[in-house]
Write a protein that holds these residues in place. Sequence first.
Motif, PDB file in Angstrom:
ATOM      1  N   ASP A  44       0.859  -1.179   0.000  1.00  0.00           N
ATOM      2  CA  ASP A  44       0.000   0.000   0.000  1.00  0.00           C
ATOM      3  C   ASP A  44       0.901   1.236   0.000  1.00  0.00           C
ATOM      4  O   ASP A  44       1.848   1.308   0.786  1.00  0.00           O
ATOM      5  CB  ASP A  44      -0.891  -0.003   1.250  1.00  0.00           C
ATOM      6  CG  ASP A  44      -1.823   1.188   1.288  1.00  0.00           C
ATOM      7  OD1 ASP A  44      -1.361   2.276   1.703  1.00  0.00           O
ATOM      8  OD2 ASP A  44      -3.000   1.045   0.926  1.00  0.00           O
ATOM      9  N   THR A 101       0.609   3.053   3.754  1.00  0.00           N
ATOM     10  CA  THR A 101       1.017   2.324   4.960  1.00  0.00           C
ATOM     11  C   THR A 101       2.361   1.632   4.786  1.00  0.00           C
ATOM     12  O   THR A 101       3.015   1.291   5.774  1.00  0.00           O
ATOM     13  CB  THR A 101      -0.010   1.251   5.340  1.00  0.00           C
ATOM     14  OG1 THR A 101       0.014   0.189   4.365  1.00  0.00           O
ATOM     15  CG2 THR A 101      -1.416   1.834   5.425  1.00  0.00           C
ATOM     16  N   ARG A 141      -6.023 -10.401   7.619  1.00  0.00           N
ATOM     17  CA  ARG A 141      -6.441 -10.987   6.343  1.00  0.00           C
ATOM     18  C   ARG A 141      -5.317 -11.803   5.711  1.00  0.00           C
ATOM     19  O   ARG A 141      -5.564 -12.842   5.086  1.00  0.00           O
ATOM     20  CB  ARG A 141      -6.918  -9.892   5.394  1.00  0.00           C
ATOM     21  CG  ARG A 141      -8.183  -9.186   5.877  1.00  0.00           C
ATOM     22  CD  ARG A 141      -8.603  -8.054   4.927  1.00  0.00           C
ATOM     23  NE  ARG A 141      -8.932  -8.550   3.604  1.00  0.00           N
ATOM     24  CZ  ARG A 141      -8.367  -8.109   2.466  1.00  0.00           C
ATOM     25  NH1 ARG A 141      -7.431  -7.171   2.503  1.00  0.00           N
ATOM     26  NH2 ARG A 141      -8.735  -8.597   1.310  1.00  0.00           N
ATOM     27  N   GLY A 176      -0.671  -3.398   9.889  1.00  0.00           N
ATOM     28  CA  GLY A 176      -1.019  -3.625   8.497  1.00  0.00           C
ATOM     29  C   GLY A 176      -2.187  -4.589   8.362  1.00  0.00           C
ATOM     30  O   GLY A 176      -2.995  -4.765   9.269  1.00  0.00           O
ATOM     31  N   ASP A 177      -2.241  -5.274   7.221  1.00  0.00           N
ATOM     32  CA  ASP A 177      -3.367  -6.156   6.885  1.00  0.00           C
ATOM     33  C   ASP A 177      -3.126  -7.572   7.402  1.00  0.00           C
ATOM     34  O   ASP A 177      -3.481  -8.559   6.756  1.00  0.00           O
ATOM     35  CB  ASP A 177      -3.554  -6.151   5.369  1.00  0.00           C
ATOM     36  CG  ASP A 177      -4.920  -6.668   4.923  1.00  0.00           C
ATOM     37  OD1 ASP A 177      -5.865  -6.635   5.741  1.00  0.00           O
ATOM     38  OD2 ASP A 177      -5.024  -7.101   3.768  1.00  0.00           O
ATOM     39  N   ASN A 224       2.775  -1.254   4.004  1.00  0.00           N
ATOM     40  CA  ASN A 224       2.549  -2.664   4.307  1.00  0.00           C
ATOM     41  C   ASN A 224       1.787  -3.305   3.153  1.00  0.00           C
ATOM     42  O   ASN A 224       0.963  -2.647   2.510  1.00  0.00           O
ATOM     43  CB  ASN A 224       1.710  -2.818   5.583  1.00  0.00           C
ATOM     44  CG  ASN A 224       2.540  -2.775   6.844  1.00  0.00           C
ATOM     45  OD1 ASN A 224       3.581  -3.408   6.933  1.00  0.00           O
ATOM     46  ND2 ASN A 224       2.092  -2.022   7.837  1.00  0.00           N
ATOM     47  N   ASP A 241      -1.121  -5.514   1.365  1.00  0.00           N
ATOM     48  CA  ASP A 241      -2.476  -6.022   1.601  1.00  0.00           C
ATOM     49  C   ASP A 241      -2.506  -7.506   1.238  1.00  0.00           C
ATOM     50  O   ASP A 241      -1.614  -8.017   0.553  1.00  0.00           O
ATOM     51  CB  ASP A 241      -3.493  -5.277   0.733  1.00  0.00           C
ATOM     52  CG  ASP A 241      -3.613  -3.811   1.097  1.00  0.00           C
ATOM     53  OD1 ASP A 241      -3.314  -3.451   2.263  1.00  0.00           O
ATOM     54  OD2 ASP A 241      -3.997  -3.020   0.214  1.00  0.00           O
ATOM     55  N   ALA A 242      -3.561  -8.181   1.664  1.00  0.00           N
ATOM     56  CA  ALA A 242      -3.701  -9.595   1.332  1.00  0.00           C
ATOM     57  C   ALA A 242      -3.692  -9.801  -0.183  1.00  0.00           C
ATOM     58  O   ALA A 242      -3.145 -10.799  -0.680  1.00  0.00           O
ATOM     59  CB  ALA A 242      -4.988 -10.149   1.949  1.00  0.00           C
ATOM     60  N   GLU A 243      -4.276  -8.862  -0.922  1.00  0.00           N
ATOM     61  CA  GLU A 243      -4.320  -8.994  -2.378  1.00  0.00           C
ATOM     62  C   GLU A 243      -2.923  -8.934  -2.995  1.00  0.00           C
ATOM     63  O   GLU A 243      -2.653  -9.600  -4.008  1.00  0.00           O
ATOM     64  CB  GLU A 243      -5.216  -7.904  -2.976  1.00  0.00           C
ATOM     65  CG  GLU A 243      -6.704  -8.090  -2.716  1.00  0.00           C
ATOM     66  CD  GLU A 243      -7.121  -7.723  -1.295  1.00  0.00           C
ATOM     67  OE1 GLU A 243      -8.253  -8.076  -0.908  1.00  0.00           O
ATOM     68  OE2 GLU A 243      -6.317  -7.084  -0.571  1.00  0.00           O
ATOM     69  N   HIS A 244      -2.044  -8.106  -2.426  1.00  0.00           N
ATOM     70  CA  HIS A 244      -0.672  -8.043  -2.930  1.00  0.00           C
ATOM     71  C   HIS A 244       0.022  -9.395  -2.754  1.00  0.00           C
ATOM     72  O   HIS A 244       0.755  -9.846  -3.644  1.00  0.00           O
ATOM     73  CB  HIS A 244       0.124  -6.968  -2.180  1.00  0.00           C
ATOM     74  CG  HIS A 244      -0.351  -5.578  -2.419  1.00  0.00           C
ATOM     75  ND1 HIS A 244      -0.632  -4.692  -1.407  1.00  0.00           N
ATOM     76  CD2 HIS A 244      -0.605  -4.903  -3.575  1.00  0.00           C
ATOM     77  CE1 HIS A 244      -1.024  -3.535  -1.902  1.00  0.00           C
ATOM     78  NE2 HIS A 244      -1.021  -3.644  -3.220  1.00  0.00           N
TER      79      HIS A 244
END
Length: 381
Positions: free
Chosen positions: A103, A106, A139, A135-136, A108, A110-113
Amino acid sequence: MTINIFQPSLGEQELAAVAEVFESNWLGHGPRTARFEAEFAAHLGVGAEHTVFINSCTAGLFLAMELLELSEGDEVVLPSISFVAAANAVAATGARPVFCDVDPRTLNPDAEHIEAKLTERTKAVVVLHYGGYPGDIERIAALCRARGVPLVEDAACAVASTAGGTTCGTFGDIAMWSFDAMKILVTGDGGMLYLRDADLARRARRLAYHGLEQSSGFSNAKVSHRWWELDVRDFARRQIGNDLTAAIGLVQLSRLKDFVRGRAEVVARYDRALADVAGVRLPPPLPDGHTSSYYFYWVQLDAAIRDAVAADLLAAGVYTTFRYPPLHKVRAYASDEVLPNAERAAEETLCLPLHQSLSETDVRTVVEAVRGAVASRRAST
């Protein structure tokens, strides 16, 4: 005098603890090490059998990759904005670090990354809690569980961070914390390793001390009436902590809440004082249910002026930096992959001084220097 970006808080309590170790005439791995492991485990909310005091967080990363039994052809997904030790630990096994984007605010992933980089060759995921912000992680942990992929948390920056009431470092299968001289809780050098699986934790303890099987502590290797005989089951190195550094760590752990409280106060002052500065973007607010250790405080500026602002601040006695340069751009790992968010963040982000010893005067000095440098550089572009 320069205002440091990192600075430990050490005093009479730590000196007294070190003096006690000297008086005991036992500086190596011993009772204080075991106590530090137990008290840090209690801080995490886990059993003491799951923690191992080691000589660095980097050692923990290398141990983690060895415990995961990585080999050539395997892949490990990790964010490009991360400390180089994580990628080095992967590459040292012959496996390939696969870098994902983050992101842009942030820093950090994300789960999608993470999910976008998973393949049938993925053997683990490593995440960093950037600046102590969780962060995420919730998830990401759920994704790794669903895909059956081990999750390693590099919690070097997140010694007191939580998400949804769970301590960062205990979401995944393996985690490590750093206690080096620039961290919040310091022992000079040192780190803590956490393993969710108790059997794996026992193997980690062996690997941290030459592969020796230890039934009653590192000081007793007796396996027969010949007490000097050894039971070696793994080829390994010496990576354990010791009573001297553990004694400092015990005092630091008792002061940790005050350290984090002081850092949070500095962050709040920065937030208030910099909120109205044109051209300065502040760290995004923490999501509900998240707490941070506040290891970094980062601002984001136009890339055209970021470096010049940093130079102006240094000339004014304010040291700043950017942590961490994108690993996919580092020569050892250079690739032609494009990770736009990580690359943009690396050009726009600047970490300001943040530690619990910063006075109100120090914070005002930093704020005034930032205001002046940004205004001057924006006017000249």
